[in-house]
Write a protein that holds these residues in place. Sequence first.
Motif, PDB file in Angstrom:
ATOM      1  N   VAL A   1      52.677 -46.722  57.817  1.00 50.95           N
ATOM      2  CA  VAL A   1      52.579 -47.677  56.928  1.00 50.95           C
ATOM      3  C   VAL A   1      51.623 -48.933  57.342  1.00 50.95           C
ATOM      4  O   VAL A   1      51.858 -49.544  58.396  1.00 50.95           O
ATOM      5  N   ILE A   2      50.523 -49.147  56.268  1.00 44.15           N
ATOM      6  CA  ILE A   2      49.680 -50.107  56.698  1.00 44.15           C
ATOM      7  C   ILE A   2      49.714 -51.303  56.266  1.00 44.15           C
ATOM      8  O   ILE A   2      49.436 -51.513  55.007  1.00 44.15           O
ATOM      9  N   SER A   3      49.990 -52.522  56.566  1.00 44.68           N
ATOM     10  CA  SER A   3      49.934 -53.669  55.962  1.00 44.68           C
ATOM     11  C   SER A   3      48.669 -54.438  56.269  1.00 44.68           C
ATOM     12  O   SER A   3      47.796 -54.056  56.975  1.00 44.68           O
ATOM     13  N   ASN A   4      48.559 -55.792  55.855  1.00 43.17           N
ATOM     14  CA  ASN A   4      47.459 -56.694  56.210  1.00 43.17           C
ATOM     15  C   ASN A   4      47.513 -56.845  57.521  1.00 43.17           C
ATOM     16  O   ASN A   4      46.360 -57.217  58.075  1.00 43.17           O
ATOM     17  N   LYS A   5      48.578 -56.776  58.362  1.00 45.57           N
ATOM     18  CA  LYS A   5      48.828 -57.346  59.555  1.00 45.57           C
ATOM     19  C   LYS A   5      48.768 -56.333  60.787  1.00 45.57           C
ATOM     20  O   LYS A   5      48.668 -56.597  62.023  1.00 45.57           O
ATOM     21  N   ASN A   6      49.675 -55.380  60.277  1.00 45.15           N
ATOM     22  CA  ASN A   6      50.002 -54.235  61.359  1.00 45.15           C
ATOM     23  C   ASN A   6      50.252 -53.003  60.703  1.00 45.15           C
ATOM     24  O   ASN A   6      50.013 -52.655  59.681  1.00 45.15           O
ATOM     25  N   GLU A   7      50.379 -51.990  61.551  1.00 44.52           N
ATOM     26  CA  GLU A   7      50.649 -50.656  61.235  1.00 44.52           C
ATOM     27  C   GLU A   7      51.966 -50.177  61.936  1.00 44.52           C
ATOM     28  O   GLU A   7      52.291 -50.374  63.209  1.00 44.52           O
ATOM     29  N   ASN A   8      52.712 -49.626  61.109  1.00 37.05           N
ATOM     30  CA  ASN A   8      53.951 -48.926  61.747  1.00 37.05           C
ATOM     31  C   ASN A   8      54.106 -47.730  61.403  1.00 37.05           C
ATOM     32  O   ASN A   8      53.496 -46.908  60.548  1.00 37.05           O
TER      33      ASN A   8
ATOM     34  N   THR B   1      50.808 -46.762  35.940  1.00 37.97           N
ATOM     35  CA  THR B   1      52.281 -47.235  35.542  1.00 37.97           C
ATOM     36  C   THR B   1      52.849 -47.958  36.542  1.00 37.97           C
ATOM     37  O   THR B   1      54.043 -48.558  36.352  1.00 37.97           O
ATOM     38  N   SER B   2      52.398 -48.032  37.665  1.00 36.79           N
ATOM     39  CA  SER B   2      53.274 -48.432  38.911  1.00 36.79           C
ATOM     40  C   SER B   2      53.094 -50.056  38.797  1.00 36.79           C
ATOM     41  O   SER B   2      51.929 -50.853  38.562  1.00 36.79           O
ATOM     42  N   LYS B   3      54.217 -50.746  38.978  1.00 37.74           N
ATOM     43  CA  LYS B   3      54.416 -52.189  39.158  1.00 37.74           C
ATOM     44  C   LYS B   3      54.047 -52.694  40.544  1.00 37.74           C
ATOM     45  O   LYS B   3      53.947 -53.976  40.686  1.00 37.74           O
ATOM     46  N   ASN B   4      53.881 -51.801  41.611  1.00 37.06           N
ATOM     47  CA  ASN B   4      53.706 -52.169  42.969  1.00 37.06           C
ATOM     48  C   ASN B   4      52.134 -52.046  43.120  1.00 37.06           C
ATOM     49  O   ASN B   4      51.784 -50.936  43.016  1.00 37.06           O
ATOM     50  N   THR B   5      51.604 -52.999  43.476  1.00 37.08           N
ATOM     51  CA  THR B   5      50.133 -53.360  43.755  1.00 37.08           C
ATOM     52  C   THR B   5      49.918 -52.399  45.148  1.00 37.08           C
ATOM     53  O   THR B   5      48.718 -52.007  45.215  1.00 37.08           O
ATOM     54  N   TYR B   6      50.649 -52.061  46.036  1.00 35.96           N
ATOM     55  CA  TYR B   6      50.323 -51.168  47.175  1.00 35.96           C
ATOM     56  C   TYR B   6      50.454 -49.535  46.750  1.00 35.96           C
ATOM     57  O   TYR B   6      50.131 -48.809  47.445  1.00 35.96           O
ATOM     58  N   VAL B   7      50.902 -49.279  45.332  1.00 36.23           N
ATOM     59  CA  VAL B   7      50.817 -47.952  45.145  1.00 36.23           C
ATOM     60  C   VAL B   7      49.942 -47.844  43.901  1.00 36.23           C
ATOM     61  O   VAL B   7      50.512 -47.846  42.755  1.00 36.23           O
TER      62      VAL B   7
ATOM     63  N   PRO C   1      51.825 -29.013  50.773  1.00 35.47           N
ATOM     64  CA  PRO C   1      51.349 -30.183  51.109  1.00 35.47           C
ATOM     65  C   PRO C   1      50.818 -30.390  52.785  1.00 35.47           C
ATOM     66  O   PRO C   1      51.678 -29.782  53.511  1.00 35.47           O
ATOM     67  N   LYS C   2      49.792 -30.921  52.864  1.00 39.82           N
ATOM     68  CA  LYS C   2      49.348 -31.271  54.410  1.00 39.82           C
ATOM     69  C   LYS C   2      49.593 -32.609  54.646  1.00 39.82           C
ATOM     70  O   LYS C   2      50.133 -33.073  55.499  1.00 39.82           O
ATOM     71  N   TYR C   3      49.066 -33.280  53.601  1.00 42.51           N
ATOM     72  CA  TYR C   3      49.422 -34.953  53.728  1.00 42.51           C
ATOM     73  C   TYR C   3      49.103 -35.750  52.653  1.00 42.51           C
ATOM     74  O   TYR C   3      48.542 -34.995  51.545  1.00 42.51           O
ATOM     75  N   LEU C   4      49.715 -36.890  52.464  1.00 41.27           N
ATOM     76  CA  LEU C   4      49.779 -37.531  51.173  1.00 41.27           C
ATOM     77  C   LEU C   4      49.204 -39.023  51.617  1.00 41.27           C
ATOM     78  O   LEU C   4      49.757 -39.582  52.707  1.00 41.27           O
ATOM     79  N   ILE C   5      48.201 -39.392  50.613  1.00 42.95           N
ATOM     80  CA  ILE C   5      47.497 -40.860  51.024  1.00 42.95           C
ATOM     81  C   ILE C   5      47.925 -41.600  50.052  1.00 42.95           C
ATOM     82  O   ILE C   5      47.591 -41.262  48.664  1.00 42.95           O
ATOM     83  N   ILE C   6      48.539 -42.907  49.933  1.00 38.51           N
ATOM     84  CA  ILE C   6      48.751 -43.759  49.020  1.00 38.51           C
ATOM     85  C   ILE C   6      47.927 -45.136  49.255  1.00 38.51           C
ATOM     86  O   ILE C   6      47.914 -45.475  50.334  1.00 38.51           O
ATOM     87  N   LYS C   7      47.120 -45.339  48.045  1.00 33.66           N
ATOM     88  CA  LYS C   7      46.171 -46.619  48.253  1.00 33.66           C
ATOM     89  C   LYS C   7      46.525 -47.629  47.220  1.00 33.66           C
ATOM     90  O   LYS C   7      47.139 -47.443  46.184  1.00 33.66           O
ATOM     91  N   ASP C   8      46.377 -48.770  47.604  1.00 35.78           N
ATOM     92  CA  ASP C   8      46.548 -50.236  46.757  1.00 35.78           C
ATOM     93  C   ASP C   8      45.612 -50.151  45.678  1.00 35.78           C
ATOM     94  O   ASP C   8      44.781 -49.485  45.676  1.00 35.78           O
TER      95      ASP C   8
ATOM     96  N   SER D   1      43.232 -52.061  45.446  1.00 36.31           N
ATOM     97  CA  SER D   1      41.626 -52.010  46.078  1.00 36.31           C
ATOM     98  C   SER D   1      41.280 -50.755  46.624  1.00 36.31           C
ATOM     99  O   SER D   1      40.063 -50.851  47.398  1.00 36.31           O
ATOM    100  N   LYS D   2      42.082 -49.724  46.699  1.00 38.25           N
ATOM    101  CA  LYS D   2      41.779 -48.501  47.242  1.00 38.25           C
ATOM    102  C   LYS D   2      41.741 -48.465  48.795  1.00 38.25           C
ATOM    103  O   LYS D   2      41.081 -47.701  49.514  1.00 38.25           O
ATOM    104  N   ILE D   3      42.665 -49.395  49.266  1.00 39.92           N
ATOM    105  CA  ILE D   3      42.719 -49.303  50.794  1.00 39.92           C
ATOM    106  C   ILE D   3      44.030 -48.585  50.996  1.00 39.92           C
ATOM    107  O   ILE D   3      45.172 -48.737  50.289  1.00 39.92           O
ATOM    108  N   VAL D   4      44.046 -47.777  51.847  1.00 36.47           N
ATOM    109  CA  VAL D   4      45.025 -46.893  52.297  1.00 36.47           C
ATOM    110  C   VAL D   4      46.158 -47.735  52.849  1.00 36.47           C
ATOM    111  O   VAL D   4      45.913 -48.425  53.819  1.00 36.47           O
ATOM    112  N   ARG D   5      47.264 -47.629  52.255  1.00 33.20           N
ATOM    113  CA  ARG D   5      48.426 -48.403  52.766  1.00 33.20           C
ATOM    114  C   ARG D   5      49.697 -47.501  53.414  1.00 33.20           C
ATOM    115  O   ARG D   5      50.432 -47.837  54.196  1.00 33.20           O
TER     116      ARG D   5
END
Length: 195
Positions: free
Chosen positions: A55-62, A152-158, A171-178, A180-184
Amino acid sequence: TRKMFLFAVICITLFIIFYYNFGNIGNNKDIIQDKIADKILEKFNNYEAKISVNVISNKNENFYEMNQYVSNNYMKMIINYPENIKGIIIEIKDNTLRILNTLLNMEKVYENYGIITNNSLFLNTLIKDAKENDYTFEETNDEIVLKIEVKTSKNTYVRYKELHMDKNYNPKYLIIKDTSKIVRIRIVYTDIKFK
């Protein structure tokens, strides 16, 4: 004038034939694509998986490691890593979210909490997203990618989802972008079994 009339009728007939046979190619593609999507997404209703989540935020990655269990409208996630939250169980059924901390013997239940219960970490949420939004398939030599713009998402991160699958639609992997098309969020399926 009779020749002009006959010529006009032939031109209109040819136009109708060409339009009917070739003008609907995009619609036929959409129908075929929808059938493929239904087949793929239907199996996502029942599965067990081990996943690694970034999970990638503006400040860190978990980083998290989890087990997922999905059976129709029931979803369950058990956190295995990091150690400080190991054993936390998240269950979602209908519009109810239940969080259990087995180490502290605590439980919290949220009812009619739609935003939280629309959890993008589960594969079965792709079914609803694909049916309610625009999606495409892209194929390369070694994988198939399902791309969904989740308008339809109200969440700007999805806003954008990309599910990368092998040639057997596993499935191998799933990428979810906000927006701005930044991977979150990046989810890697280390092991998955469909029921």
